[in-house]
Design a protein around this motif. Structure first.
Motif, PDB file in Angstrom:
ATOM      1  N   ARG A   7       0.821  -1.206   0.000  1.00 19.54           N
ATOM      2  CA  ARG A   7       0.000   0.000   0.000  1.00 19.54           C
ATOM      3  C   ARG A   7       0.856   1.257   0.000  1.00 19.54           C
ATOM      4  O   ARG A   7       0.564   2.204  -0.718  1.00 19.54           O
ATOM      5  CB  ARG A   7      -0.956   0.001   1.193  1.00 19.54           C
ATOM      6  CG  ARG A   7      -2.349  -0.524   0.837  1.00 19.54           C
ATOM      7  CD  ARG A   7      -3.351  -0.212   1.938  1.00 19.54           C
ATOM      8  NE  ARG A   7      -3.050  -0.926   3.160  1.00 19.54           N
ATOM      9  CZ  ARG A   7      -3.453  -2.168   3.409  1.00 19.54           C
ATOM     10  NH1 ARG A   7      -4.163  -2.809   2.513  1.00 19.54           N
ATOM     11  NH2 ARG A   7      -3.139  -2.776   4.529  1.00 19.54           N
TER      12      ARG A   7
ATOM     13  N   SER B  96      -0.743   0.863  -9.324  1.00 23.35           N
ATOM     14  CA  SER B  96      -1.273   1.079  -7.975  1.00 23.35           C
ATOM     15  C   SER B  96      -2.782   0.932  -7.945  1.00 23.35           C
ATOM     16  O   SER B  96      -3.333   0.255  -7.087  1.00 23.35           O
ATOM     17  CB  SER B  96      -0.937   2.488  -7.491  1.00 23.35           C
ATOM     18  OG  SER B  96       0.436   2.704  -7.544  1.00 23.35           O
ATOM     19  N   MET B  97      -3.423   1.583  -8.904  1.00 28.97           N
ATOM     20  CA  MET B  97      -4.878   1.620  -8.843  1.00 28.97           C
ATOM     21  C   MET B  97      -5.489   0.275  -9.197  1.00 28.97           C
ATOM     22  O   MET B  97      -6.527  -0.108  -8.667  1.00 28.97           O
ATOM     23  CB  MET B  97      -5.401   2.712  -9.763  1.00 28.97           C
ATOM     24  CG  MET B  97      -4.992   4.068  -9.261  1.00 28.97           C
ATOM     25  SD  MET B  97      -5.880   5.379 -10.056  1.00 28.97           S
ATOM     26  CE  MET B  97      -4.672   5.936 -11.186  1.00 28.97           C
ATOM     27  N   ALA B  98      -4.842  -0.467 -10.089  1.00 28.94           N
ATOM     28  CA  ALA B  98      -5.422  -1.743 -10.507  1.00 28.94           C
ATOM     29  C   ALA B  98      -5.159  -2.849  -9.488  1.00 28.94           C
ATOM     30  O   ALA B  98      -6.004  -3.707  -9.267  1.00 28.94           O
ATOM     31  CB  ALA B  98      -4.869  -2.143 -11.877  1.00 28.94           C
ATOM     32  N   PRO B 101      -5.980  -1.447  -4.943  1.00 36.10           N
ATOM     33  CA  PRO B 101      -7.039  -0.450  -4.875  1.00 36.10           C
ATOM     34  C   PRO B 101      -7.375  -0.116  -3.432  1.00 36.10           C
ATOM     35  O   PRO B 101      -7.298  -0.972  -2.552  1.00 36.10           O
ATOM     36  CB  PRO B 101      -8.221  -1.141  -5.554  1.00 36.10           C
ATOM     37  CG  PRO B 101      -7.964  -2.588  -5.397  1.00 36.10           C
ATOM     38  CD  PRO B 101      -6.480  -2.759  -5.341  1.00 36.10           C
ATOM     39  N   SER B 102      -7.701   1.134  -3.203  1.00 34.70           N
ATOM     40  CA  SER B 102      -8.167   1.530  -1.880  1.00 34.70           C
ATOM     41  C   SER B 102      -9.539   2.148  -2.062  1.00 34.70           C
ATOM     42  O   SER B 102     -10.058   2.215  -3.170  1.00 34.70           O
ATOM     43  CB  SER B 102      -7.200   2.517  -1.240  1.00 34.70           C
ATOM     44  OG  SER B 102      -7.302   3.757  -1.894  1.00 34.70           O
ATOM     45  N   ARG B 103     -10.101   2.626  -0.974  1.00 34.99           N
ATOM     46  CA  ARG B 103     -11.421   3.227  -1.084  1.00 34.99           C
ATOM     47  C   ARG B 103     -11.399   4.484  -1.945  1.00 34.99           C
ATOM     48  O   ARG B 103     -12.391   4.883  -2.506  1.00 34.99           O
ATOM     49  CB  ARG B 103     -11.946   3.562   0.322  1.00 34.99           C
ATOM     50  CG  ARG B 103     -12.936   2.532   0.862  1.00 34.99           C
ATOM     51  CD  ARG B 103     -13.096   2.694   2.339  1.00 34.99           C
ATOM     52  NE  ARG B 103     -11.815   2.429   3.020  1.00 34.99           N
ATOM     53  CZ  ARG B 103     -11.423   3.021   4.150  1.00 34.99           C
ATOM     54  NH1 ARG B 103     -12.188   3.896   4.730  1.00 34.99           N
ATOM     55  NH2 ARG B 103     -10.248   2.713   4.703  1.00 34.99           N
ATOM     56  N   THR B 105      -9.473   4.971  -4.628  1.00 34.01           N
ATOM     57  CA  THR B 105      -9.040   4.757  -6.013  1.00 34.01           C
ATOM     58  C   THR B 105     -10.052   5.278  -7.019  1.00 34.01           C
ATOM     59  O   THR B 105      -9.725   5.988  -7.961  1.00 34.01           O
ATOM     60  CB  THR B 105      -8.789   3.261  -6.255  1.00 34.01           C
ATOM     61  OG1 THR B 105      -7.777   2.829  -5.379  1.00 34.01           O
ATOM     62  CG2 THR B 105      -8.356   3.014  -7.679  1.00 34.01           C
ATOM     63  N   LYS B 106     -11.317   4.939  -6.784  1.00 36.33           N
ATOM     64  CA  LYS B 106     -12.360   5.347  -7.725  1.00 36.33           C
ATOM     65  C   LYS B 106     -12.452   6.868  -7.805  1.00 36.33           C
ATOM     66  O   LYS B 106     -12.556   7.436  -8.884  1.00 36.33           O
ATOM     67  CB  LYS B 106     -13.687   4.747  -7.261  1.00 36.33           C
ATOM     68  CG  LYS B 106     -14.815   4.940  -8.231  1.00 36.33           C
ATOM     69  CD  LYS B 106     -16.092   4.316  -7.698  1.00 36.33           C
ATOM     70  CE  LYS B 106     -17.276   5.066  -8.250  1.00 36.33           C
ATOM     71  NZ  LYS B 106     -18.531   4.656  -7.649  1.00 36.33           N
ATOM     72  N   TYR B 160      -5.112   1.430 -16.819  1.00 32.12           N
ATOM     73  CA  TYR B 160      -5.851   0.863 -15.699  1.00 32.12           C
ATOM     74  C   TYR B 160      -6.820  -0.220 -16.162  1.00 32.12           C
ATOM     75  O   TYR B 160      -6.865  -1.306 -15.595  1.00 32.12           O
ATOM     76  CB  TYR B 160      -6.605   2.005 -14.986  1.00 32.12           C
ATOM     77  CG  TYR B 160      -7.604   1.551 -13.966  1.00 32.12           C
ATOM     78  CD1 TYR B 160      -7.193   1.083 -12.722  1.00 32.12           C
ATOM     79  CD2 TYR B 160      -8.964   1.575 -14.243  1.00 32.12           C
ATOM     80  CE1 TYR B 160      -8.125   0.661 -11.785  1.00 32.12           C
ATOM     81  CE2 TYR B 160      -9.898   1.159 -13.307  1.00 32.12           C
ATOM     82  CZ  TYR B 160      -9.475   0.703 -12.094  1.00 32.12           C
ATOM     83  OH  TYR B 160     -10.386   0.275 -11.159  1.00 32.12           O
ATOM     84  N   ARG B 164      -6.373  -4.128 -15.174  1.00 30.27           N
ATOM     85  CA  ARG B 164      -7.380  -4.793 -14.364  1.00 30.27           C
ATOM     86  C   ARG B 164      -7.743  -6.173 -14.908  1.00 30.27           C
ATOM     87  O   ARG B 164      -8.306  -6.995 -14.198  1.00 30.27           O
ATOM     88  CB  ARG B 164      -8.624  -3.928 -14.275  1.00 30.27           C
ATOM     89  CG  ARG B 164      -8.853  -3.530 -12.833  1.00 30.27           C
ATOM     90  CD  ARG B 164      -9.914  -2.559 -12.598  1.00 30.27           C
ATOM     91  NE  ARG B 164     -11.076  -2.681 -13.440  1.00 30.27           N
ATOM     92  CZ  ARG B 164     -12.306  -2.450 -13.011  1.00 30.27           C
ATOM     93  NH1 ARG B 164     -12.492  -2.156 -11.762  1.00 30.27           N
ATOM     94  NH2 ARG B 164     -13.310  -2.506 -13.822  1.00 30.27           N
TER      95      ARG B 164
END
Lengths: 288, 276, 335
Positions: A7, B96-98, B101-103, B105-106, B160, B164
């Motif tokens: 992370r 990172s985003m793919a 992912p965290s809350r 990311t979107k 991305y 994914r």
């Protein structure tokens, strides 16, 4: 799901992109906001201080404002109408079995890859020129007087040029959407006694609704910003001055930065309204 | 199962589609044909289609008079540079985003998209002013950076959506096999994503090549790419149809060819993965 | 060596606690199976051991050393994933060699080990193919090959057979068991299939909602399930449960009888019932019987060999008295 280690790595890897876009967004935006509340004429005295919302009211009350808005709406609406209606028809045609489908697809998509200045110039001179243009030849052939397209039918001409560039885009996206329609659904509807028109209205069109919405939103954002086509053909004359072009003229041609910036703020708000709808659709898609 | 269609029906479809296809393509075809005519033939009435004296003279004149090669080179540098730079910045971000992912990311993805929606004209003067202040008006590097920033959201999004589709388990397997972050991205992710990265490069090269707001407003001589070169034909040279056509053909030919390779990716890239 | 100790290991995703504090010791060389219904936390537990997820609390020790915050690459463990997770752009040879390449082992030694693994797993014929050109079973072998070349201190298997068809699954089950006998290395194997657990494990860990319900050898679990959950989960077909009057006769809240511990007769027995569905497999006959006392219930019976009965026949059932499992009101085993 991941570990603390990955992370923190992710945050570091994302940082450059996020930082750059943040700067790219915030710096010019805040400068535009700053200029918009000042009387700023770079060639005539420079920055003459804070004027409150005067630029905003002057921009809206100037005689050029409402015509520009109207022109913008006509051009955006016209291109959308043409590209969606013909896009659907064309996509349905291209979805049918035929010989040389790949080649036809390439022919249809090609205009999208032509740079805007080229397409504007080619249309302006080689087709719409009232003396030597191909249309003039065609009109004379039928015994009619050639139309002076870019002054007598200026807005229509712009719509035609821009539609020629964006119809391929709409067609390609709608074709992709049509191809994802399960043909068994259509066969089931046929078994249920639906005629071709009913099948189109009750199966195909609802299936396409999402793609159509996306085409409308994306094209609107690009069409609001149409610039080169007008720059090259009419230079904003003959009633083809859109909001974008009006702002451009205020800022760079008459060098009234304060006034132009106020216009810019309006343009940003307008684009954001459209963008909000687009983002909602795209955002929903992300959750899948 | 698609049903078999009668030959007649297929012939009808074919005829109709070809007529419409050729009609849509006609302006491009006409431009290419005209570029090989003499000026007199170019404006002849009735127009001549194929039976004229083919000549390459226009191309030579255009190159000689306006130094086409310099504009071409600028286009290549600006479009190529901004695309490559953009991908270099976007690959780690998309990774990172793919895969982590965290809350947020979107939200970050949508925010990036929103910067793309910012109308250029709204920030025209600030950018113009900054370029003057920094002494980079009519500068290739400045345009590389600006076009990179304009297309960065699309590049991140495209990568991305491609990333994914790569199962996260494979990257975890690499981690179990002893790969560090660098090895994971270099030896496992990148080779697997090469088709996606290639189409991202392609589409964004095209978009940057055709960009005609910033390139027209921020360049004059030194950094002017083909968009500006063509705009300069607006008048009075525009009346010389054959030369105009030659210049236009040279400006669009490279990108038409690349574009045909990227039609599938175009849909994904420009709809942000919402239509596949 | 591969002795793994979990000490009060705990995992939460945000607010949701997936695994409450849990203790478990896995001995060196043991074949341990984590089994439980989907969503029971067994895969998460495996991923915690692998280091692909952080623990929220507690400690993981591998051979006595604290490995809680050691990255996955440094734990000396190898994992076989459910999807095999082969690198599609590398040949079989390169896939197997990848962990060795990451460890910067010298080329000659890499080649030797890859060849040895390929020989053991019968992969030599496909060594230069890409994963995309292999069948499911072959891919599975490559994934195992990639795990064994490193000579890890323990192997982790995450439902490795769930993507294979039934016949292949049986074959691979034997191969993995054989591999364990030969390598004598610790293996932790996650599955939702209790048959896999029963046939392969030295020790089974039954999990439900992140909690260990019972740890023991397959036969211990079969003979003395600690509670109703384990009793119902282990064994196929499922154990029959009775409460109320029947259970009260045995001083219990609930009693359980396995289908194979009921004898069937057409003439006499303890319970009378009607045959609902009868499945004739030749080797066994499974009958689903509706008892007369409560026709909406179903009792499953397993009879060795063929038993001729069809839908609607009346039969009598008698439980084998020493194979009745008794449970109290909390669902725990009595006596």
């Amino acid at each position: 799901m991941a570990t603390q280690h990955s992370r923190s790595a992710a945050r570091i890897m994302m940082a450059p992109a996020v930082f750059l876009l943040l700067v790219w967004m915030l710096v010019p935006l805040s400068m535009t906001l700053w200029f918009s509340v000042r009387s700023y004429l770079p060639l005539r005295g420079g920055d003459q201080g804070f004027v409150g919302l005067e630029n905003f009211t002057r921009f809206v009350t100037s005689s050029a404002f409402w015509p520009a808005i109207l022109t913008t709406l006509i051009i955006v609406g016209g291109v959308l109408l043409i590209s969606i209606v013909f896009g659907i028809l064309l996509a349905m045609l291209l979805d049918q079995p035929m010989w040389g489908q790949g080649v036809v697809r390439i022919l249809v998509i090609a205009p999208f890859f032509v740079m805007p200045t080229v397409s504007a110039l080619v249309w302006k001179n080689m087709f719409m020129d009232p003396v030597n243009g191909l249309f003039a030849h065609l009109w004379r052939f039928f015994g009619a007087d050639p139309i002076v397209w870019l002054s007598d039918a200026s807005v229509f001409s712009i719509i035609m040029i821009v539609s020629w560039q964006w119809l391929p885009f709409a067609t390609l996206i709608l074709l992709t959407a049509i191809q994802s329609l399960d043909s068994e659904q259509l066969e089931a509807a046929e078994m249920d006694g639906a005629n071709p028109l009913a099948r189109f209205a009750f199966i195909t069109l609802p299936h396409l609704s999402r793609a159509i919405t996306i085409v409308i939103l994306i094209q609107t954002i690009f069409l609001l910003a149409v610039f080169a086509e007008i720059f090259v053909t009419t230079g904003g004359a003959f009633g083809t001055r859109t909001l974008t072009y009006l702002i451009y003229q205020r800022v760079l041609e008459s060098q009234n930065v304060g006034l132009g910036s106020a216009g810019g703020v309006y343009a940003i708000i307008l684009a954001n309204i459209v963008a909000l709808f687009l983002m909602r659709i795209v955002g929903k898609n992300l959750d899948r | 199962m698609a049903r078999a269609v009668t030959t007649q029906r297929k012939a009808l479809n074919t005829t109709l589609a070809w007529i419409i296809g050729l009609l849509i393509f006609f302006p491009i075809l006409w431009t290419i044909l005209t570029s090989f005519k003499t000026e007199a033939e170019a404006i002849a009435n009735p127009p001549v289609f194929l039976f004229f004296d083919w000549t390459l003279e226009n191309y030579a004149v255009v190159q000689e008079r306006s130094n086409y090669m310099r504009f071409l080179w600028n286009s290549v540098i600006i479009a190529g540079g901004s695309t490559i730079l953009g991908v270099l910045i976007a690959v780690p971000a998309a990774w990172s985003m793919a895969f982590v992912p965290s809350r947020r990311t979107k939200d970050i993805l949508l925010w990036m998209l929103s910067t793309k929606m910012l109308p250029a004209v709204g920030v025209l003067y600030p950018i113009y002013l900054l370029c003057i202040q920094l002494g980079v008006l009519d500068n290739r590097l400045a345009l590389v950076v600006i076009l990179m920033l304009i297309n960065l959201p699309i590049i991140v999004w495209m990568l991305y959506t491609y990333f994914r589709e790569i199962p996260g388990e494979i990257l975890e397997a690499a981690r179990m096999d002893g790969a560090g972050l660098k090895e994971e991205i270099l030896y496992v992710l990148t080779p697997m994503a090469i088709p996606g990265i290639a189409s991202t490069l392609l589409l964004n090269f095209i978009l940057a090549w055709n960009e005609a707001f910033w390139t027209l407003n921020l360049t004059s001589v030194d950094a002017a790419p083909l968009t500006a070169f063509i705009a300069s034909y607006s008048s009075p040279e525009g009346l010389f149809f054959a030369k105009l056509s030659a210049a236009s053909t040279m400006a669009i030919a490279p990108i038409l060819i690349l574009g045909w390779f990227s039609q599938k990716q175009l849909v994904r890239g420009l709809t942000f993965g919402a239509v596949k | 060596m591969g002795r793994i100790t979990l000490d009060k290991v705990q995992k939460a995703f945000g607010e949701v606690e997936v695994i409450p504090p849990l203790d478990l010791t896995i001995e060196d060389g043991e074949f341990v199976v984590f089994v439980g219904p989907s969503g029971c936390g067994k895969s998460t537990l495996l991923r915690l051991i692998a280091g692909l997820e952080d623990v929220t609390g507690g400690q993981i020790r591998i051979d006595g050393n604290d490995a809680t915050s050691v990255p996955p690459a440094k734990r000396g463990l190898a994992m076989v994933f459910q999807s095999y997770a082969l690198y599609p752009h590398m040949s079989v040879r390169k896939n197997i060699a990848f962990p060795l390449r990451m460890a910067k082992m010298e080329q000659a030694e890499q080649d030797r080990r890859v060849q040895a693994a390929a020989d053991v797993l019968n992969l030599s014929d496909y060594i230069d193919r890409r994963p995309g050109q292999l069948s499911g079973g072959q891919r599975q072998r490559v994934a195992i090959g990639r795990a064994i070349v490193r000579e890890p201190s323990a192997f982790l298997f995450d439902e490795p057979l769930s993507n294979l068809d039934a016949a292949l699954r049986h074959g691979m089950r034997l191969e993995i068991s054989e591999l364990h006998k030969r390598l004598d290395t610790t293996m932790i194997y996650v599955t939702h299939d209790q048959v896999e657990a029963m046939t392969m494990a030295d020790k089974i860990v039954v999990l439900q909602a992140g909690v260990i319900e019972q740890v023991g050898s397959p036969l211990e679990l079969y003979k003395t399930p600690r509670n109703l959950f384990v009793a119902g989960f282990i064994g196929s077909p499922k154990m029959n449960f009775f409460d109320g009057a029947e259970a009260a006769k045995h001083d219990a809240h609930t009693i359980g009888i396995r289908p194979e511990h009921l004898t069937v007769s057409t003439t006499e027995g303890m319970w009378k019932g009607t045959v609902g569905v009868a499945e004739h497999l030749g080797s066994d006959t499974f009958m689903h019987i509706h008892p007369e006392a409560n026709p909406s219930e179903t009792i499953t019976v397993r009879v060795g060999g063929e038993f001729s009965a069809t839908h609607g026949d009346t039969v009598f059932l008698t439980p084998a008295s020493d194979n009745i499992h008794r449970f109290d009101a909390d669902g725990m085993r009595m006596g």
